[in-house]
Motif scaffolding. Structure first.
Motif, PDB file in Angstrom:
ATOM      1  N   LYS A 215       0.837  -1.212   0.000  1.00 30.80           N
ATOM      2  CA  LYS A 215       0.000   0.000   0.000  1.00 30.80           C
ATOM      3  C   LYS A 215       0.873   1.264   0.000  1.00 30.80           C
ATOM      4  CE  LYS A 215      -3.626   2.246   2.707  1.00 30.80           C
ATOM      5  NZ  LYS A 215      -4.366   2.254   3.968  1.00 30.80           N
ATOM      6  N   ASP A 216       0.411   2.281  -0.713  1.00 34.48           N
ATOM      7  CA  ASP A 216       1.097   3.585  -0.796  1.00 34.48           C
ATOM      8  C   ASP A 216       2.536   3.469  -1.301  1.00 34.48           C
ATOM      9  OD1 ASP A 216      -1.180   4.770   0.215  1.00 34.48           O
ATOM     10  OD2 ASP A 216      -0.522   4.589   2.289  1.00 34.48           O
ATOM     11  N   SER A 217       2.768   2.570  -2.248  1.00 38.01           N
ATOM     12  CA  SER A 217       4.106   2.467  -2.840  1.00 38.01           C
ATOM     13  C   SER A 217       3.961   1.885  -4.243  1.00 38.01           C
ATOM     14  CB  SER A 217       5.004   1.552  -2.007  1.00 38.01           C
ATOM     15  OG  SER A 217       4.755   0.201  -2.339  1.00 38.01           O
ATOM     16  N   LYS A 218       5.071   1.859  -4.981  1.00 41.03           N
ATOM     17  CA  LYS A 218       5.047   1.261  -6.326  1.00 41.03           C
ATOM     18  C   LYS A 218       5.501  -0.194  -6.282  1.00 41.03           C
ATOM     19  CE  LYS A 218       5.759   5.592  -8.821  1.00 41.03           C
ATOM     20  NZ  LYS A 218       6.757   6.449  -9.467  1.00 41.03           N
ATOM     21  N   LEU A 219       5.663  -0.739  -5.093  1.00 42.09           N
ATOM     22  CA  LEU A 219       6.198  -2.098  -4.959  1.00 42.09           C
ATOM     23  C   LEU A 219       5.150  -3.149  -5.296  1.00 42.09           C
ATOM     24  CD1 LEU A 219       8.156  -1.760  -1.594  1.00 42.09           C
ATOM     25  CD2 LEU A 219       9.152  -2.044  -3.864  1.00 42.09           C
ATOM     26  N   VAL A 220       5.428  -3.934  -6.335  1.00 42.09           N
ATOM     27  CA  VAL A 220       4.543  -5.039  -6.699  1.00 42.09           C
ATOM     28  C   VAL A 220       5.385  -6.271  -7.016  1.00 42.09           C
ATOM     29  CG1 VAL A 220       2.635  -3.672  -7.630  1.00 42.09           C
ATOM     30  CG2 VAL A 220       4.525  -4.295  -9.120  1.00 42.09           C
ATOM     31  N   SER A 221       4.778  -7.433  -6.860  1.00 44.86           N
ATOM     32  CA  SER A 221       5.512  -8.673  -7.120  1.00 44.86           C
ATOM     33  C   SER A 221       4.492  -9.760  -7.417  1.00 44.86           C
ATOM     34  CB  SER A 221       6.323  -9.032  -5.880  1.00 44.86           C
ATOM     35  OG  SER A 221       6.837 -10.333  -5.984  1.00 44.86           O
ATOM     36  N   SER A 222       4.915 -10.799  -8.142  1.00 44.75           N
ATOM     37  CA  SER A 222       4.001 -11.924  -8.354  1.00 44.75           C
ATOM     38  C   SER A 222       4.791 -13.221  -8.306  1.00 44.75           C
ATOM     39  CB  SER A 222       3.270 -11.781  -9.682  1.00 44.75           C
ATOM     40  OG  SER A 222       4.212 -11.732 -10.731  1.00 44.75           O
ATOM     41  N   GLY A 244      12.015  -3.937  -2.119  1.00 47.51           N
ATOM     42  CA  GLY A 244      11.571  -2.896  -1.189  1.00 47.51           C
ATOM     43  C   GLY A 244      12.446  -2.777   0.042  1.00 47.51           C
ATOM     44  N   ALA A 245      13.677  -3.328  -0.008  1.00 45.24           N
ATOM     45  CA  ALA A 245      14.534  -3.378   1.192  1.00 45.24           C
ATOM     46  C   ALA A 245      14.613  -2.037   1.921  1.00 45.24           C
ATOM     47  CB  ALA A 245      15.933  -3.860   0.819  1.00 45.24           C
ATOM     48  N   ARG A 246      14.880  -0.973   1.196  1.00 47.45           N
ATOM     49  CA  ARG A 246      15.035   0.354   1.828  1.00 47.45           C
ATOM     50  C   ARG A 246      13.689   0.933   2.261  1.00 47.45           C
ATOM     51  NH1 ARG A 246      19.735   1.531   3.186  1.00 47.45           N
ATOM     52  NH2 ARG A 246      21.283   0.441   1.995  1.00 47.45           N
ATOM     53  N   ILE A 247      12.689   0.838   1.362  1.00 42.97           N
ATOM     54  CA  ILE A 247      11.368   1.415   1.652  1.00 42.97           C
ATOM     55  C   ILE A 247      10.757   0.754   2.887  1.00 42.97           C
ATOM     56  CG2 ILE A 247       9.008   1.625   0.731  1.00 42.97           C
ATOM     57  CD1 ILE A 247      10.368   1.682  -2.106  1.00 42.97           C
ATOM     58  N   LEU A 248      10.842  -0.582   2.948  1.00 43.24           N
ATOM     59  CA  LEU A 248      10.209  -1.300   4.061  1.00 43.24           C
ATOM     60  C   LEU A 248      10.979  -1.086   5.363  1.00 43.24           C
ATOM     61  CD1 LEU A 248       9.181  -4.581   2.176  1.00 43.24           C
ATOM     62  CD2 LEU A 248       7.895  -2.470   2.474  1.00 43.24           C
ATOM     63  N   ASP A 250      12.424   1.785   6.040  1.00 40.10           N
ATOM     64  CA  ASP A 250      11.950   3.119   6.446  1.00 40.10           C
ATOM     65  C   ASP A 250      10.588   3.046   7.126  1.00 40.10           C
ATOM     66  OD1 ASP A 250      14.243   4.132   5.375  1.00 40.10           O
ATOM     67  OD2 ASP A 250      13.322   4.895   3.530  1.00 40.10           O
ATOM     68  N   LYS A 251       9.784   2.061   6.729  1.00 39.56           N
ATOM     69  CA  LYS A 251       8.450   1.907   7.339  1.00 39.56           C
ATOM     70  C   LYS A 251       8.521   1.109   8.644  1.00 39.56           C
ATOM     71  CE  LYS A 251       5.823   1.846   2.936  1.00 39.56           C
ATOM     72  NZ  LYS A 251       4.880   2.965   3.095  1.00 39.56           N
ATOM     73  N   THR A 256       0.893  -2.235   5.056  1.00 40.99           N
ATOM     74  CA  THR A 256      -0.226  -3.038   4.565  1.00 40.99           C
ATOM     75  C   THR A 256       0.099  -3.580   3.181  1.00 40.99           C
ATOM     76  OG1 THR A 256      -1.766  -1.640   5.768  1.00 40.99           O
ATOM     77  CG2 THR A 256      -2.699  -2.969   4.009  1.00 40.99           C
ATOM     78  N   ILE A 257      -0.239  -4.855   2.963  1.00 47.27           N
ATOM     79  CA  ILE A 257      -0.111  -5.403   1.610  1.00 47.27           C
ATOM     80  C   ILE A 257      -1.488  -5.802   1.090  1.00 47.27           C
ATOM     81  CG2 ILE A 257       2.266  -6.254   1.797  1.00 47.27           C
ATOM     82  CD1 ILE A 257       1.070  -9.086   2.233  1.00 47.27           C
ATOM     83  N   TYR A 258      -1.632  -5.777  -0.247  1.00 50.32           N
ATOM     84  CA  TYR A 258      -2.840  -6.280  -0.898  1.00 50.32           C
ATOM     85  C   TYR A 258      -2.455  -7.527  -1.669  1.00 50.32           C
ATOM     86  CZ  TYR A 258      -4.674  -1.626   0.081  1.00 50.32           C
ATOM     87  OH  TYR A 258      -5.068  -0.475   0.716  1.00 50.32           O
TER      88      TYR A 258
END
Length: 404
Positions: A215-222, A244-248, A250-251, A256-258
């Motif tokens: 949520k609130d990021s451009k991080l996607v994966s499948s 997302g190592a750095r972004i996550l 920082d959080k 939240t993930i979808y």
């Protein structure tokens, strides 16, 4: 008493050994030593891939291979054109180790044992006269004229060429900062998500092919997602953690993930499919059998979460309930609260700033005759043999540069 060598490699791991062996194979006159701080060498090789050693990945096109590196994608393009996964296979075959490809592209020794790789390296160093010195923890590094002086707790070494292959070793990074190198601070890269949620509580071991976004990021994966006792794991999650190592970090690992359990089918199409199922199977219980390629236990859990009781028949499902199922299937939100890392597979994002390295030779741009191989630099990959491939490629390039 100083011990003199033409080349000293600090770090007795994959990158260190590969650099040493290739250097002496290219120039047998070189006097080379590997300094390892522990009592054992190649420890990460031993435990990687569950003790089987995931040597590389069957991706043979350099421009495709670089896409598996969240950090280093641009910089590795040139190096991979010099030494890629196909070269790795050939190298090991020449040294008596045959590799095999598994369904997911990962490559292992045919023996299924990392000991095969360790034996190959140890035998090569013995045959080539490379000194492997254990229990040598580097205390300080000095530069004097055109020589490097390395002090360990018990010995002093002098060398013209110094190669650092120490992985994510904060002490060595600190020494490099004293030499003017910038270090990108390390954060964990491959980790699983801790999630407490009633929908997955009873489902450890259940897997599905999904797409995930933060949520609130451009991080996607499948890819495959595995439900575990502590939350979620599997390639889809590990990829997300690497990119997302750095972004996550920082959080603070609270986010939240979808999850789209149907991977690429959206809510609207899912609702249409559900309406058709409702007409065709009106008298059947909704929760009994998954109409999608989903494990039945997961389907049942998502049906319950949509407010539909266990024995409810399709005929009795309201429009709102159909929308609820479509939402749970394609856009289920989960709160992540922390991470879990596996010590043996631990990878960090961080290390020597890539701008300070010449990727044609892996030499420091700040100091002549100082080279880097492996994870000491700010390069890391997702799981699947890619971190080892970086070790082989960088080691080969260093060996080529110093023997030219």
């Amino acid at each position: 008493m100083n011990q003199n060598f033409d080349i000293i490699i600090v770090g007795g791991g994959a990158a260190g050994f590969f650099t040493a062996i290739n250097s002496v194979e290219k120039n047998p006159k070189l006097k080379v030593a590997i300094l390892e701080r522990g009592s054992e060498v190649l420890q990460k090789v031993r435990i990687s891939g569950g003790g089987r050693c995931n040597v590389t990945h069957a991706c043979f096109e350099p421009n495709e291979l670089v896409k598996f590196y969240p950090r280093g994608e641009k910089e590795l393009r040139g190096p991979f054109h010099q030494f890629c996964s196909g070269d790795t296979i050939e190298w090991f075959e020449k040294h008596g180790v045959e590799l095999k490809i598994e369904d997911d592209g990962r490559m292992f020794p045919v023996s299924n044992s990392s000991q095969t790789i360790i034996d190959c390296f140890i035998q090569a160093t013995q045959k080539l006269g490379i000194k492997v010195l254990t229990g040598q923890s580097v205390q300080s590094i000095f530069k004097k004229d055109s020589f490097w002086k390395i002090e360990t707790q018990s010995e002093n070494y002098i060398t013209e060429t110094l190669i650092l292959a120490t992985g994510s070793n904060p002490k060595i990074w600190e020494m490099l900062q004293n030499f003017g190198h910038a270090i990108v601070s390390p954060v964990p890269s491959l980790f699983t998500f801790n999630i407490k949620d009633s929908r997955i509580k009873e489902l450890p071991g259940v897997a599905a092919n999904v797409s995930v976004k933060v949520k609130d990021s451009k991080l996607v994966s499948s890819g495959p997602l595995l439900i575990t006792h502590w939350g979620m794991s599997g390639p889809a999650i590990l990829k997300l953690s690497a990119w997302g190592a750095r972004i996550l970090n920082d959080k603070n690992y609270q986010f939240t993930i979808y999850v789209n359990w149907l991977n690429d089918v959206d809510a609207e199409d899912t609702e249409k499919i559900l309406k058709e199922i409702k007409q065709e199977h009106a008298k059947k219980a909704v929760s009994k059998k998954s109409p999608f390629e989903l494990p039945n236990r997961l389907w049942e859990s998502l049906v319950l979460a949509s407010g539909i009781e266990t024995e409810t028949k399709w005929a009795d499902v309201s429009k709102i309930q159909l929308q609820n199922i479509a939402h749970q299937l394609t856009n289920a939100s989960f709160q992540v609260n922390g991470k879990s890392t596996f010590k043996e597979e631990f990878v960090t994002a961080g290390g020597i700033d890539l701008k300070e390295i010449n990727f044609k030779t892996m030499e420091s741009k700040l100091h002549q005759n100082l080279y880097f191989a492996g994870e000491i630099v700010n390069i890391d990959a997702i799981t699947g043999g890619f971190n080892f491939q970086n070790a082989w490629t960088s080691g080969f390039i260093v060996a080529s540069a110093i023997t030219n």
